[in-house]
Motif scaffolding. Structure first.
Motif, short mmCIF file in Angstrom:
data_model
loop_
_atom_site.label_atom_id
_atom_site.label_comp_id
_atom_site.label_asym_id
_atom_site.label_seq_id
_atom_site.Cartn_x
_atom_site.Cartn_y
_atom_site.Cartn_z
N GLU A 111 1.34 -2.82 1.49
CA GLU A 111 2.07 -1.83 2.28
C GLU A 111 3.12 -1.11 1.44
O GLU A 111 3.28 0.11 1.52
CB GLU A 111 2.70 -2.52 3.49
N VAL A 112 3.82 -1.88 0.61
CA VAL A 112 4.87 -1.28 -0.22
C VAL A 112 4.28 -0.32 -1.24
O VAL A 112 4.69 0.84 -1.33
CB VAL A 112 5.72 -2.37 -0.91
N ILE B 33 9.94 -1.45 5.91
CA ILE B 33 8.91 -2.50 5.76
C ILE B 33 9.62 -3.85 5.66
O ILE B 33 9.19 -4.85 6.22
CB ILE B 33 8.06 -2.28 4.49
N GLU C 263 5.74 6.59 -3.66
CA GLU C 263 5.26 7.93 -3.99
C GLU C 263 5.13 8.15 -5.49
O GLU C 263 4.53 9.13 -5.93
CB GLU C 263 6.17 8.99 -3.36
N ARG D 3 9.38 3.46 4.45
CA ARG D 3 9.19 2.55 3.31
C ARG D 3 10.18 1.40 3.36
O ARG D 3 9.81 0.23 3.35
CB ARG D 3 9.44 3.32 2.00
N ARG E 68 2.94 2.89 0.29
CA ARG E 68 3.92 3.83 0.82
C ARG E 68 4.76 4.46 -0.28
O ARG E 68 5.46 5.45 -0.06
CB ARG E 68 4.84 3.13 1.81
N MET F 124 11.52 -11.92 3.55
CA MET F 124 10.70 -11.10 2.66
C MET F 124 11.43 -10.58 1.43
O MET F 124 10.83 -10.43 0.37
CB MET F 124 10.14 -9.91 3.45
N GLY F 125 12.74 -10.30 1.55
CA GLY F 125 13.47 -9.74 0.43
C GLY F 125 14.29 -8.54 0.87
O GLY F 125 14.72 -8.47 2.02
N SER F 126 14.51 -7.58 -0.04
CA SER F 126 15.34 -6.44 0.31
C SER F 126 14.79 -5.18 -0.32
O SER F 126 13.98 -5.23 -1.24
CB SER F 126 16.77 -6.68 -0.18
N ALA F 127 15.23 -4.02 0.21
CA ALA F 127 14.77 -2.74 -0.33
C ALA F 127 15.89 -1.72 -0.23
O ALA F 127 16.75 -1.81 0.65
CB ALA F 127 13.55 -2.25 0.44
N ASN F 128 15.92 -0.78 -1.16
CA ASN F 128 16.86 0.32 -1.04
C ASN F 128 16.29 1.57 -1.71
O ASN F 128 15.47 1.49 -2.61
CB ASN F 128 18.21 -0.03 -1.65
N GLU F 129 16.72 2.69 -1.21
CA GLU F 129 16.21 3.95 -1.74
C GLU F 129 17.27 5.03 -1.59
O GLU F 129 17.94 5.13 -0.56
CB GLU F 129 14.94 4.35 -0.99
N ARG G 103 12.08 5.80 -7.40
CA ARG G 103 12.61 6.37 -6.16
C ARG G 103 13.11 5.24 -5.28
O ARG G 103 14.29 5.15 -4.98
CB ARG G 103 11.49 7.13 -5.45
N SER G 104 12.22 4.33 -4.95
CA SER G 104 12.66 3.19 -4.14
C SER G 104 12.54 1.90 -4.93
O SER G 104 11.82 1.81 -5.91
CB SER G 104 11.89 3.11 -2.82
N ASN G 105 13.26 0.92 -4.45
CA ASN G 105 13.48 -0.32 -5.18
C ASN G 105 13.29 -1.47 -4.19
O ASN G 105 13.98 -1.55 -3.19
CB ASN G 105 14.94 -0.27 -5.67
N PHE G 106 12.29 -2.33 -4.47
CA PHE G 106 12.03 -3.46 -3.58
C PHE G 106 12.23 -4.76 -4.34
O PHE G 106 11.74 -4.90 -5.47
CB PHE G 106 10.60 -3.41 -3.04
N LYS G 107 12.93 -5.70 -3.72
CA LYS G 107 13.06 -7.05 -4.28
C LYS G 107 12.35 -7.99 -3.32
O LYS G 107 12.86 -8.30 -2.25
CB LYS G 107 14.53 -7.42 -4.44
N LEU G 108 11.14 -8.41 -3.71
CA LEU G 108 10.32 -9.21 -2.80
C LEU G 108 10.37 -10.69 -3.16
O LEU G 108 10.22 -11.05 -4.33
CB LEU G 108 8.87 -8.73 -2.85
N ASN G 109 10.59 -11.52 -2.15
CA ASN G 109 10.55 -12.97 -2.38
C ASN G 109 9.14 -13.36 -2.78
O ASN G 109 8.17 -13.00 -2.13
CB ASN G 109 10.96 -13.72 -1.11
N ILE H 26 2.40 -7.39 2.52
CA ILE H 26 3.60 -6.62 2.19
C ILE H 26 3.42 -5.89 0.85
O ILE H 26 3.86 -4.75 0.69
CB ILE H 26 4.86 -7.53 2.20
#
Lengths: 372, 372
Positions: A84-85, B277, A90, B274, A88, B304-309, A110-116, A81
């Motif tokens: 992949e994140v 995922i 930019e 994105r 992807r 896995m968690g969360s994402a936002n854009e 641009r994008s915001n991921f919160k990964l466990n 993961i």
């Protein structure tokens, strides 16, 4: 832990580590990579328990600030993961922040991921310090050494030691040997360090590893009785060795022959591959028929039919002679010799024969014939 | 049968026929191709019993004598072995000769193959004469028609008719429709011939077939109640149709909407891919949150968690609104529209919505939302 990192450099480092992490893991924790920010930079460690790899992204590359705005720390995060994140995304940079020790926040503006994520303490201890015999070798030399031998290792699990490449060092010479008992490939190379060892490196893993050496100037190799380790650029790879004594093949390659066939490598390989289409139901066994007048390759299949082809470019020394063998064994050997012409040296119909590059005495290629 | 044929032209003709011959054949005879030399040239016929293909190699192409020194005849020969042999040969021409009706001898002046063959009488009767409604269409148009719809067909076997593309002709318009009930894609194209039919062409086969149309000037299509057949250049392909009545989807696409979202196709697809995922464990379902102030894509995974854009390039008409859907359904639809910008038109949270290319009224894309 917190840092802002150049995304391109991170992706470049994550690629090889993720590739080492197996799709199906016996130990679920190994589906993660360990990322640790310390004084060396960002260390990314992956393992499949037989092989470990660590790539370090440095703080600076030339004038480029690769890592900035940081605070030391470590965490485990799913290898697939994470790659992949960041692939992807930019943004030119990605900011990482570990929140409450469990959530890894990634943001590229641009994008915001919160990964466990998982505490770094859960990861197995991986020691990548060089131990045992240490020597240096050019990346391209080590790649050639393995590519020109490993293909002859066994692909069967029955005798694990035969699925390995034997690496032996003595008198400033490093020798790689691989054999599945039906053929053997050996290559010697001079090294500067006077080290002594004989170990067995799993052939398939070895091939995977050495490909990452392509273009690497120098490799620092360290060999202990447990592992072989390779350090280059910002990368360290270690692999477990295969236990067991390697068969004694020292005096196995004959030196006196009765028949010599000189052929053009490309023509001979193409002819063998064509003709062996019609023995695909018999392990690709073909018959080679040699005399002063002609050299002919023949195959026959009960179901499909038969094929034959006369070789144009050849020189044959000896009496009329025929021998059968698996076509791919001879074409593998010829390809590994990397020469425009080769000489095949025979003793007799059921005796192992040697494929030679007349200009390179550092390589031995031995093939056992078969009954046709 | 006997002929000498230009090897390159033969390989070119054999390729598509061999591809149609399945790896695993229910009827062993279908592992063969039928080669027949008659007044048209060398006809090579292959079949997997659902689809038939015939490529004819002509006697002459321009000034080139493609086939010479011939005698009419026909025989069956293993598709895989024939292609492999002529591909690996090196001669400019290959001579074929049928010996005693059972051995097919191939010779390119270098290698010599004697292939076991089967009497042509053993091959099933394959009728490739055009029957039913006949019309002409440009190759690229037919390719677009299928590519822009077939992706929406069902991949499940439960209702075979939904795994097909419905082709309907009426009033000089050819309409292709595909739906798996969760989404629908439809495209109309004008044709010169006034034909009338409604048939179901298996979507997967259809996609395979139409790719061979790329670059073909005109395709002659003939549609009966049993098969759809496509003739172009020296090739004829026919495929069996899927039985059953196609669901009535005529009035399914809504025309009045309450919310309009205009987005840049590329930015929107990238953002969806994105963010999704993190919903790969939930069929890639994402939530789209729209208001005057912002348009945001959100996903959440328990493991896995969360994402936002937030989307940068957009225009939204309507009140604050949110809706959930499978990201790939919307990105498939946007890609099929082949437009730089698209408009997504919504009625309400649980109502199917439409993805539109404002400059192309010949395409309909409908997607059903999901609960988030």
């Amino acid at each position: 832990m917190r840092f802002t990192i150049n995304r391109e450099q991170l992706v470049k480092a994550l690629g090889p580590v993720s590739k080492a992490v197996p799709q199906k893991v016996e130990l679920p924790i190994l589906a993660n990579v360990k990322i640790e920010l310390n004084d060396k930079g960002l260390e990314i460690t992956g393992s499949d328990s037989n092989m470990n790899i660590r790539v370090t992204v440095p703080y600076k590359i030339g004038e480029l600030d690769v890592i900035r705005n940081y605070q030391y720390g470590a965490v485990l995060i799913g290898s697939k993961i994470l790659l992949e994140v960041v692939r992807r995304m930019e943004g030119e940079e990605v900011s990482f922040e570990l929140i409450d020790g469990t959530i890894l926040r990634l943001d590229d503006g641009r994008s915001n991921f919160k990964l466990n994520s998982i505490s770094a303490d859960e990861y197995p201890e991986i020691d990548l310090n060089p131990v045992g015999s240490v020597f240096s070798i050019r990346g391209d030399d080590l790649l050639a050494l393995v590519e020109q031998t490993a293909f002859a290792a066994s692909t069967k699990e029955a005798r694990p030691v035969l699925a390995a490449v034997n690496l032996e060092a003595n008198n400033n010479v490093l020798t790689a040997t691989a054999t599945d008992t039906a053929r053997l490939a050996r290559k010697r190379i001079e090294i500067d360090n006077d080290v002594h060892f004989s170990v067995n490196v799993p052939a398939k893993k070895f091939l995977d590893i050495v490909h990452s050496f392509e273009g690497a100037e120098m490799i620092e190799v360290s060999i202990s009785d447990k592992k072989a380790q390779f350090a280059f650029n910002n990368t360290i790879i270690s692999t477990r060795l295969t236990n067991g004594e390697y068969p004694n093949t020292r005096n196995i390659v004959p030196k006196v022959f009765n028949y010599y066939l000189h052929v053009n490598s490309k023509e001979f390989i193409n002819a063998m591959e064509r003709v062996s289409i019609l023995s695909s139901d018999r392990d690709g066994v073909i018959k080679l028929l040699m005399s002063d007048e002609s050299v002919e390759i023949i195959s026959r299949s009960a179901t499909m039919g038969s094929a034959n082809e006369k070789i144009n470019m050849y020189q044959f020394e000896g009496d009329r002679f025929e021998i059968s063998f698996r076509a791919s064994f001879v074409s593998d050997a010829i390809k590994a010799l990397r020469s425009e012409d080769v000489t095949i040296c025979f003793i007799g119909e059921m005796k192992p024969f040697v494929v030679k590059n007349q200009n390179d005495q550092t390589i031995d290629m031995l093939v056992t014939p078969l009954r046709s």
